[in-house]
Motif scaffolding. Sequence first.
Motif, PDB file in Angstrom:
ATOM      1  N   GLU A 137       0.406  14.356   3.842  1.00  0.00           N
ATOM      2  CA  GLU A 137       1.803  13.961   3.987  1.00  0.00           C
ATOM      3  C   GLU A 137       2.456  14.513   5.257  1.00  0.00           C
ATOM      4  OE1 GLU A 137       3.412  11.631   1.868  1.00  0.00           O
ATOM      5  OE2 GLU A 137       1.242  11.430   1.528  1.00  0.00           O
ATOM      6  N   SER A 138       1.707  15.296   6.022  1.00  0.00           N
ATOM      7  CA  SER A 138       2.225  15.840   7.284  1.00  0.00           C
ATOM      8  C   SER A 138       1.705  15.079   8.504  1.00  0.00           C
ATOM      9  CB  SER A 138       1.836  17.326   7.408  1.00  0.00           C
ATOM     10  OG  SER A 138       2.413  18.072   6.363  1.00  0.00           O
ATOM     11  N   TRP A 139       1.047  13.948   8.286  1.00  0.00           N
ATOM     12  CA  TRP A 139       0.585  13.170   9.438  1.00  0.00           C
ATOM     13  C   TRP A 139       1.777  12.872  10.349  1.00  0.00           C
ATOM     14  CZ3 TRP A 139      -2.895   8.805   6.955  1.00  0.00           C
ATOM     15  CH2 TRP A 139      -4.089   9.374   6.493  1.00  0.00           C
ATOM     16  N   PRO A 140       1.609  13.027  11.660  1.00  0.00           N
ATOM     17  CA  PRO A 140       2.742  12.797  12.572  1.00  0.00           C
ATOM     18  C   PRO A 140       3.151  11.338  12.688  1.00  0.00           C
ATOM     19  CG  PRO A 140       0.737  13.307  13.801  1.00  0.00           C
ATOM     20  CD  PRO A 140       0.425  13.515  12.360  1.00  0.00           C
ATOM     21  N   VAL A 141       2.223  10.423  12.406  1.00  0.00           N
ATOM     22  CA  VAL A 141       2.508   8.989  12.494  1.00  0.00           C
ATOM     23  C   VAL A 141       2.304   8.384  11.119  1.00  0.00           C
ATOM     24  CG1 VAL A 141       1.807   6.804  13.531  1.00  0.00           C
ATOM     25  CG2 VAL A 141       1.773   8.898  14.898  1.00  0.00           C
ATOM     26  N   LYS A 142       3.237   7.537  10.688  1.00  0.00           N
ATOM     27  CA  LYS A 142       3.094   6.887   9.389  1.00  0.00           C
ATOM     28  C   LYS A 142       1.936   5.897   9.464  1.00  0.00           C
ATOM     29  CE  LYS A 142       5.762   4.862   5.694  1.00  0.00           C
ATOM     30  NZ  LYS A 142       7.065   4.377   5.234  1.00  0.00           N
ATOM     31  N   ALA A 143       0.933   6.127   8.672  1.00  0.00           N
ATOM     32  CA  ALA A 143      -0.273   5.294   8.690  1.00  0.00           C
ATOM     33  C   ALA A 143      -0.881   5.311   7.294  1.00  0.00           C
ATOM     34  CB  ALA A 143      -1.268   5.815   9.723  1.00  0.00           C
ATOM     35  N   ILE A 144      -1.948   4.533   7.123  1.00  0.00           N
ATOM     36  CA  ILE A 144      -2.613   4.424   5.826  1.00  0.00           C
ATOM     37  C   ILE A 144      -4.099   4.182   6.090  1.00  0.00           C
ATOM     38  CG2 ILE A 144      -2.092   1.950   5.692  1.00  0.00           C
ATOM     39  CD1 ILE A 144      -1.786   2.244   2.671  1.00  0.00           C
ATOM     40  N   THR A 145      -4.956   4.822   5.316  1.00  0.00           N
ATOM     41  CA  THR A 145      -6.394   4.601   5.508  1.00  0.00           C
ATOM     42  C   THR A 145      -6.822   3.336   4.770  1.00  0.00           C
ATOM     43  OG1 THR A 145      -7.109   5.843   3.546  1.00  0.00           O
ATOM     44  CG2 THR A 145      -6.769   7.112   5.591  1.00  0.00           C
ATOM     45  N   HIS A 146      -7.989   2.840   5.115  1.00  0.00           N
ATOM     46  CA  HIS A 146      -8.540   1.675   4.422  1.00  0.00           C
ATOM     47  C   HIS A 146      -8.703   1.982   2.928  1.00  0.00           C
ATOM     48  CE1 HIS A 146     -10.965  -1.914   3.708  1.00  0.00           C
ATOM     49  NE2 HIS A 146     -11.851  -1.135   3.111  1.00  0.00           N
ATOM     50  N   GLU A 147      -9.211   3.176   2.625  1.00  0.00           N
ATOM     51  CA  GLU A 147      -9.413   3.565   1.224  1.00  0.00           C
ATOM     52  C   GLU A 147      -8.089   3.624   0.471  1.00  0.00           C
ATOM     53  OE1 GLU A 147     -10.732   5.159   3.881  1.00  0.00           O
ATOM     54  OE2 GLU A 147     -12.795   4.449   3.620  1.00  0.00           O
ATOM     55  N   GLU A 148      -7.028   4.116   1.130  1.00  0.00           N
ATOM     56  CA  GLU A 148      -5.718   4.172   0.487  1.00  0.00           C
ATOM     57  C   GLU A 148      -5.172   2.768   0.226  1.00  0.00           C
ATOM     58  OE1 GLU A 148      -4.148   8.479   2.217  1.00  0.00           O
ATOM     59  OE2 GLU A 148      -3.496   6.621   3.182  1.00  0.00           O
ATOM     60  N   ARG A 149      -5.447   1.842   1.108  1.00  0.00           N
ATOM     61  CA  ARG A 149      -5.037   0.450   0.867  1.00  0.00           C
ATOM     62  C   ARG A 149      -5.686  -0.067  -0.414  1.00  0.00           C
ATOM     63  NH1 ARG A 149      -3.811  -3.012   5.963  1.00  0.00           N
ATOM     64  NH2 ARG A 149      -2.964  -1.448   7.361  1.00  0.00           N
ATOM     65  N   LEU A 150      -6.999   0.158  -0.545  1.00  0.00           N
ATOM     66  CA  LEU A 150      -7.707  -0.318  -1.741  1.00  0.00           C
ATOM     67  C   LEU A 150      -7.207   0.388  -2.997  1.00  0.00           C
ATOM     68  CD1 LEU A 150     -11.386  -0.635  -0.428  1.00  0.00           C
ATOM     69  CD2 LEU A 150      -9.665  -2.445  -0.696  1.00  0.00           C
ATOM     70  N   GLU A 151      -6.980   1.693  -2.916  1.00  0.00           N
ATOM     71  CA  GLU A 151      -6.495   2.432  -4.088  1.00  0.00           C
ATOM     72  C   GLU A 151      -5.100   1.953  -4.493  1.00  0.00           C
ATOM     73  OE1 GLU A 151      -8.244   4.225  -5.997  1.00  0.00           O
ATOM     74  OE2 GLU A 151      -9.977   4.581  -4.713  1.00  0.00           O
ATOM     75  N   HIS A 152      -4.240   1.687  -3.505  1.00  0.00           N
ATOM     76  CA  HIS A 152      -2.901   1.193  -3.846  1.00  0.00           C
ATOM     77  C   HIS A 152      -2.992  -0.171  -4.522  1.00  0.00           C
ATOM     78  CE1 HIS A 152       1.468   0.811  -3.557  1.00  0.00           C
ATOM     79  NE2 HIS A 152       1.216  -0.473  -3.376  1.00  0.00           N
ATOM     80  N   ILE A 153      -3.827  -1.040  -3.996  1.00  0.00           N
ATOM     81  CA  ILE A 153      -4.003  -2.371  -4.601  1.00  0.00           C
ATOM     82  C   ILE A 153      -4.475  -2.222  -6.041  1.00  0.00           C
ATOM     83  CG2 ILE A 153      -5.452  -4.445  -4.535  1.00  0.00           C
ATOM     84  CD1 ILE A 153      -5.264  -4.222  -1.423  1.00  0.00           C
ATOM     85  N   TRP A 154      -5.463  -1.368  -6.266  1.00  0.00           N
ATOM     86  CA  TRP A 154      -5.977  -1.160  -7.624  1.00  0.00           C
ATOM     87  C   TRP A 154      -4.869  -0.627  -8.538  1.00  0.00           C
ATOM     88  CZ3 TRP A 154      -9.914  -2.525 -10.547  1.00  0.00           C
ATOM     89  CH2 TRP A 154     -10.137  -1.837 -11.744  1.00  0.00           C
ATOM     90  N   SER A 155      -4.110   0.348  -8.043  1.00  0.00           N
ATOM     91  CA  SER A 155      -3.057   0.959  -8.847  1.00  0.00           C
ATOM     92  C   SER A 155      -1.936  -0.018  -9.167  1.00  0.00           C
ATOM     93  CB  SER A 155      -2.467   2.168  -8.109  1.00  0.00           C
ATOM     94  OG  SER A 155      -3.423   3.183  -7.971  1.00  0.00           O
ATOM     95  N   ALA A 156      -1.602  -0.893  -8.234  1.00  0.00           N
ATOM     96  CA  ALA A 156      -0.455  -1.791  -8.397  1.00  0.00           C
ATOM     97  C   ALA A 156      -0.798  -3.077  -9.140  1.00  0.00           C
ATOM     98  CB  ALA A 156       0.128  -2.137  -7.025  1.00  0.00           C
ATOM     99  N   THR A 157      -2.074  -3.379  -9.308  1.00  0.00           N
ATOM    100  CA  THR A 157      -2.489  -4.621  -9.971  1.00  0.00           C
ATOM    101  C   THR A 157      -2.397  -4.466 -11.485  1.00  0.00           C
ATOM    102  OG1 THR A 157      -3.962  -5.184  -8.136  1.00  0.00           O
ATOM    103  CG2 THR A 157      -4.388  -6.268 -10.248  1.00  0.00           C
ATOM    104  N   HIS A 158      -1.844  -5.474 -12.135  1.00  0.00           N
ATOM    105  CA  HIS A 158      -1.719  -5.453 -13.594  1.00  0.00           C
ATOM    106  C   HIS A 158      -3.102  -5.459 -14.237  1.00  0.00           C
ATOM    107  CE1 HIS A 158      -0.603  -6.668 -17.672  1.00  0.00           C
ATOM    108  NE2 HIS A 158       0.597  -6.207 -17.371  1.00  0.00           N
TER     109      HIS A 158
END
Length: 200
Positions: free
Chosen positions: A120-141
């Motif tokens: 959470e201290s990354w200087p630039v707001k970004a997202i990893t490929h793995e985080e994209r997949l995890e968010h999709i999994w978490s947000a999908t019904h």
Amino acid sequence: MTLQSSVRKIYQGVADRRQMYRLFDRHAQRPNRWENDDSALFAGEWFEIARAEHDYMLDLLPPLWMREEMFALREFLTESVTSVFYTLRIDSRTRHFHAYCDLSQPRSPVEMRDAIINRESWPVKAITHEERLEHIWSATHDEYRGYAGDRFPPEYRGKRTLLVYGPGRTELKHLDDLTDDEILAKLPVHLRHLPIRAAA
């Protein structure tokens, strides 16, 4: 079933109470639920929550233990994995997080804290490929996600799957096999254009 082992952010943004409860067991459809030790499936998962949710969980039951910036739930999810809640000061802001820590590894709550602060201290707001997949999994019904079963070749069974819609087709795909276009289509608009950062 594919087991996770690394520390991973599983949701982008601050989860409200409904989302928090969904994220607590986002693997509810896993095969042979409760028949195996699913510690590796959960240990290392974390996400941000609001202060109200943090305080609600603190008041729910007496904690197993409490330290300056964290407390652990008395009820274990698996034999050695339980919820640990954090109150952390990051970039001059107080923020709250939930994580699953394996308490059979005594330093896991501290290592998790350090990993959250680092991420959470990354200087630039970004997202990893793995985080994209995890968010999709978490947000999908639940109706649109699951685990590969007997109709898949043996090497794919137990891996996470999603329903993907395209022109004139609906397809069940492995989460890890989503194309860049399919990932973008499933992400909320505010996450689509964040730069992709390589995982540390």
